[in-house]
Enzyme design. Structure first.
Site, PDB file in Angstrom:
ATOM      1  N   SER A  60       0.808  -1.227   0.000  1.00 56.01           N
ATOM      2  CA  SER A  60       0.000   0.000   0.000  1.00 56.01           C
ATOM      3  C   SER A  60       0.840   1.275   0.000  1.00 56.01           C
ATOM      4  O   SER A  60       0.335   2.334  -0.339  1.00 56.01           O
ATOM      5  CB  SER A  60      -0.942   0.017   1.203  1.00 56.01           C
ATOM      6  OG  SER A  60      -0.219   0.174   2.406  1.00 56.01           O
ATOM      7  N   LYS A  85       1.103   4.653   6.826  1.00 55.89           N
ATOM      8  CA  LYS A  85       0.424   5.448   5.790  1.00 55.89           C
ATOM      9  C   LYS A  85       0.966   6.868   5.823  1.00 55.89           C
ATOM     10  O   LYS A  85       1.717   7.257   6.706  1.00 55.89           O
ATOM     11  CB  LYS A  85      -1.094   5.496   6.024  1.00 55.89           C
ATOM     12  CG  LYS A  85      -1.781   4.162   6.146  1.00 55.89           C
ATOM     13  CD  LYS A  85      -1.802   3.369   4.874  1.00 55.89           C
ATOM     14  CE  LYS A  85      -2.483   2.018   5.108  1.00 55.89           C
ATOM     15  NZ  LYS A  85      -2.239   1.083   4.059  1.00 55.89           N
TER      16      LYS A  85
END
Length: 187
Positions: A48, A93
């Site tokens: 991701s 993230k």
């Protein structure tokens, strides 16, 4: 009593070796102290965050910085979420929106406070808008995060993660230490 002698030491080579060994030991002890008290180490899972980070990368997390300073937009952070069963999962993230801001994804762009976000490069069309298809206003202690690989990331757009609260942030991801060919600071 003489503290200083003009005569050189008889064993100057041994003195240099001893001083070099002492310097190396000091650096190692300081490094261990620094990493133990100011950093955490974790392994990246999934893709991701590619191309910034890839699965199996090992990174250092600065756990001290956010005790003094607030997280900034575009910082790569490590945070944890606890599910209903009490199981904790860690994520890595990038911060896209800060406390008090509004965020929305529309027209293949990210809008923060109704202005198109600059500085976050999106390579592909965003397929999953998730909860960000509507305007989201962040609370005073919430952050909106996304993975760099926007179409392969479970992040603040999903209900399971949602907005990240300040107390869920573990620290700033700042350095890749493994594999050796990828040693670098994380930006």
């Amino acid at each position: 009593m003489r503290f200083y002698s003009m005569m050189p030491d008889e064993n100057i080579v041994a003195d240099k070796i001893f001083k070099w060994i002492a310097d190396v030991i000091t650096v190692i002890v300081l490094g261990i102290f620094f990493v133990s008290f100011f950093c955490q180490q974790t392994k990246v899972t999934g893709n991701s965050m590619s191309s910034t980070l890839s699965g199996k990368d090992t990174v250092l997390i600065d756990s001290f910085n956010y005790k003094v300073f607030d997280p900034d937009r575009f910082d790569v952070i490590s945070f944890h979420k606890t599910d209903k069963s009490g199981r904790e999962t860690s994520y890595i993230k990038r911060i896209i929106a800060l406390p008090g801001e509004t965020i929305q994804i529309k027209d293949d762009s990210i809008y923060v406070n109704d202005k198109k976000l600059k500085g976050f490069k999106i390579k592909d069309k965003i397929v999953n808008l998730g909860t960000a298809s509507q305007k989201i206003t962040l609370e005073y202690n919430e952050y909106f995060v996304m993975g760099d690989n926007v179409n392969s990331s479970e992040d603040s757009r999903s209900v399971t993660i949602g907005n990240v609260k300040r107390n869920e942030i573990d620290g700033k991801v700042w350095f890749t230490i493994w594999p050796f060919n990828k040693i670098k600071t994380v930006k």
